[in-house]
Design a protein around this motif. Structure first.
Motif, PDB file in Angstrom:
ATOM      1  N   ALA A  97       1.816  10.858  -3.305  1.00  0.00           N
ATOM      2  CA  ALA A  97       0.393  11.108  -3.557  1.00  0.00           C
ATOM      3  C   ALA A  97      -0.474  10.283  -2.619  1.00  0.00           C
ATOM      4  N   THR A  98      -0.044   9.065  -2.337  1.00  0.00           N
ATOM      5  CA  THR A  98      -0.772   8.217  -1.401  1.00  0.00           C
ATOM      6  C   THR A  98      -0.804   8.843  -0.012  1.00  0.00           C
ATOM      7  N   LEU A  99       0.331   9.336   0.445  1.00  0.00           N
ATOM      8  CA  LEU A  99       0.369   9.983   1.762  1.00  0.00           C
ATOM      9  C   LEU A  99      -0.463  11.263   1.775  1.00  0.00           C
ATOM     10  N   ASP A 100      -0.513  11.969   0.649  1.00  0.00           N
ATOM     11  CA  ASP A 100      -1.370  13.153   0.557  1.00  0.00           C
ATOM     12  C   ASP A 100      -2.833  12.779   0.768  1.00  0.00           C
ATOM     13  N   ILE A 101      -3.248  11.673   0.161  1.00  0.00           N
ATOM     14  CA  ILE A 101      -4.638  11.232   0.305  1.00  0.00           C
ATOM     15  C   ILE A 101      -4.932  10.889   1.760  1.00  0.00           C
ATOM     16  N   GLY A 115       0.780  -1.226   0.000  1.00  0.00           N
ATOM     17  CA  GLY A 115       0.000   0.000   0.000  1.00  0.00           C
ATOM     18  C   GLY A 115       0.811   1.274   0.000  1.00  0.00           C
ATOM     19  N   LEU A 116       2.118   1.168   0.100  1.00  0.00           N
ATOM     20  CA  LEU A 116       2.984   2.345   0.123  1.00  0.00           C
ATOM     21  C   LEU A 116       2.725   3.266  -1.061  1.00  0.00           C
ATOM     22  N   THR A 117       2.449   2.717  -2.226  1.00  0.00           N
ATOM     23  CA  THR A 117       2.163   3.536  -3.410  1.00  0.00           C
ATOM     24  C   THR A 117       0.680   3.498  -3.779  1.00  0.00           C
ATOM     25  N   GLY A 118      -0.151   3.066  -2.856  1.00  0.00           N
ATOM     26  CA  GLY A 118      -1.567   2.927  -3.167  1.00  0.00           C
ATOM     27  C   GLY A 118      -1.853   1.802  -4.139  1.00  0.00           C
ATOM     28  N   GLY A 119      -0.868   0.934  -4.370  1.00  0.00           N
ATOM     29  CA  GLY A 119      -1.027  -0.173  -5.304  1.00  0.00           C
ATOM     30  C   GLY A 119      -0.680   0.178  -6.728  1.00  0.00           C
ATOM     31  N   ALA A 120      -0.102   1.355  -6.944  1.00  0.00           N
ATOM     32  CA  ALA A 120       0.148   1.815  -8.316  1.00  0.00           C
ATOM     33  C   ALA A 120       1.504   1.432  -8.865  1.00  0.00           C
ATOM     34  N   MET A 121       2.534   1.353  -8.021  1.00  0.00           N
ATOM     35  CA  MET A 121       3.902   1.118  -8.483  1.00  0.00           C
ATOM     36  C   MET A 121       4.628   0.218  -7.491  1.00  0.00           C
ATOM     37  N   PRO A 122       5.591  -0.586  -7.964  1.00  0.00           N
ATOM     38  CA  PRO A 122       6.392  -1.387  -7.027  1.00  0.00           C
ATOM     39  C   PRO A 122       7.394  -0.516  -6.287  1.00  0.00           C
ATOM     40  N   LEU A 123       7.381  -0.619  -4.958  1.00  0.00           N
ATOM     41  CA  LEU A 123       8.314   0.135  -4.121  1.00  0.00           C
ATOM     42  C   LEU A 123       8.290  -0.472  -2.727  1.00  0.00           C
TER      43      LEU A 123
END
Length: 477
Positions: free
Chosen positions: A362-366, A314-322
């Motif tokens: 962006a995830t943390l912003d949300i 969930g670190l990237t909201g599921g958008a990118m591997p990290l």
């Protein structure tokens, strides 16, 4: 014709010609993860996905499927989230990637600053102070294990070469991560390649003895951990655990008390605590990080602070591997020396990728702007109500929930918890039944679970509950 094959054939017939053609193209060239590929043509036909929309996936045949498992527990705010997509697109127009060895860039620095500010803190303990990036959860676990071992080696404590993990735990499938996992299906074949780990009893509340509370079970498991630490005094680098929920182990859940007891035992024996928050972090358990729910020491503020904390999914909201590994200043300082052999010489080509960091920011912003944790509480409460209704079915031995995670333990007789014969493949039957009704579930053995995106609405939750009920009845009839 075998019943499962018959059901699969019926499902495949619902797809249009384009979807069927895509399945053939896929099987000509792809080797899928965590799959017995022999099953895909018939028993478990592939689901060709065209696009995502919030909590839903849309197939190439136009059918909609509720993503009840958040695409392997990664998706937080729905597919094709515009805020995350816009952040990635904007970053791609500026800097898509640069080597992080010897270089720096704003997204990596800003993300590290924000993660450290949000990380669990414990009174009287120096905070987590440094971030090391990796590409995925397993890689993050490898980083944490190597850091713990190497730190002691740099201090001359060469006897400390062992790790303690929990029975029924899972930390990934690279060799180091697999070595501290305890799920036979994943590790049995590769056992000759794995470093030896020590396993302490799991605090799993489902394994409570008669008249034993989850807190009692946590204390008993902590006693087992103490015995392992005493038996191997001076030999252990770290304890690694999944706080609150052993996800791949069947969504088994434990009392937060265990985290407090484990933290104190690690301190008493000079052992690092590694918190694997890869699956349970970023709100899944009801707090931003699961470690926050542990009771405080001597009546102090709640929460425990690990020495190393692994983040991904969930670190990237599921958008990118990290992935990110957060470490204390003391651990970081233990690698500072004139000798390169004492440095942490670990790297990934895409370490700190700017696009992934932008997605994470962006995830943390949300989280910050939408007050996500508070908004999830009524959703979790509704999930609890609906799960309770499903739980009255005779094949449901237990319903358990931690925050936004709900699990249904299926058994032949829920009153006596008599398991199904694995050969019956009840979980697979339930998967197929749910998919035919427009819900994507991926059971863990005979455990069904809900880990939906946080954007799921009341109507979709009701649909999820109705389909889960029908799938259980169909699978077990």
């Amino acid at each position: 014709m075998d019943e499962l094959v018959h059901d699969a054939a019926m499902l495949a017939e619902h797809g249009d010609a384009a979807a069927d053609a895509w399945r053939r193209r896929d099987l000509d060239v792809l080797w899928h993860p965590c799959t017995q590929m022999r099953e895909h043509p018939d028993t478990m036909p592939l689901l060709p996905i065209e696009r995502g929309d919030g909590a839903w996936l849309i197939g190439r045949d136009g059918r909609r499927y509720l993503d009840a498992i958040s695409s392997w527990w990664t998706n937080l705010f729905g597919h094709a989230n515009p805020r995350i997509a816009d952040a990635i697109a904007a970053q791609a127009r500026t800097l898509e990637h640069v080597i992080l060895a010897g270089c720096s860039h704003a997204p990596a620095v800003e993300l590290a600053e924000r993660l450290l500010a949000l990380a669990p803190r414990e009174t009287g303990r120096a905070p987590l102070a440094k971030v090391f990036y990796a590409d995925n959860g397993s890689a993050g676990v490898e980083v944490a294990l190597k850091m713990a071992f190497h730190w002691f080696r740099n201090r001359g404590e060469t006897r400390r070469t062992k790790f303690i993990a929990l029975e029924n735990g899972y930390h990934g499938e690279t060799l180091g991560a697999l070595a501290v996992g305890d799920i036979p299906l994943y590790r049995r074949v590769y056992a000759p390649l794995l470093a030896e780990a020590l396993f302490a009893p799991s605090p799993d509340a489902y394994a409570c003895a008669p008249d034993e509370t989850p807190a009692d079970r946590a204390r008993r498991a902590a006693d087992g951990l103490r015995e392992v630490l005493e038996r191997h005094a001076g030999e252990v680098c770290a304890l690694i655990l999944e706080p609150l929920v052993q996800c791949a182990g069947g969504m088994r859940m434990h009392d937060p008390l265990y985290l407090r007891l484990a933290r104190d035992l690690c301190d008493a024996h000079g052992v690092f605590l590694i918190a694997d928050e890869i699956a349970v972090g970023f709100g899944r358990t009801g707090t931003l990080f699961a470690c926050e729910q542990a009771p405080g020491r001597d009546g102090g503020a709640p929460g425990v602070q690990p020495d190393l904390m692994c983040l991904s999914k969930g670190l990237t909201g599921g958008a990118m591997p990290l992935a990110a590994v957060l470490a204390t200043q003391a651990i970081y300082d233990g690698f500072l020396d004139e000798s390169r052999e004492r440095a942490f010489l670990h790297s990934h080509s895409y370490t700190g990728n700017p696009l992934a960091c932008a997605a994470a920011l962006a995830t943390l912003d949300i989280f910050q702007n939408d007050d996500v944790i508070a908004r999830n509480r009524p959703t979790a409460a509704r999930m609890r109500e609906l799960a309770r209704e499903v739980g009255v079915l005779p094949p449901v031995a237990e319903v358990r929930q931690t925050g936004m995670i709900v699990a249904f333990e299926l058994a032949r007789d829920g009153r006596t918890d008599t398991p199904f014969d694995p050969a019956e493949r009840i979980g697979l039957r339930a998967y197929r039944a749910a998919l035919s009704r427009g819900v994507l579930l991926r059971p863990l053995g005979d455990v069904l679970y809900w880990i939906p995106p946080y954007c799921i609405d009341s109507e979709a939750l009701q649909h999820l509950a109705d389909v889960t009920r029908g799938a259980i009845l169909e699978a077990t009839s």
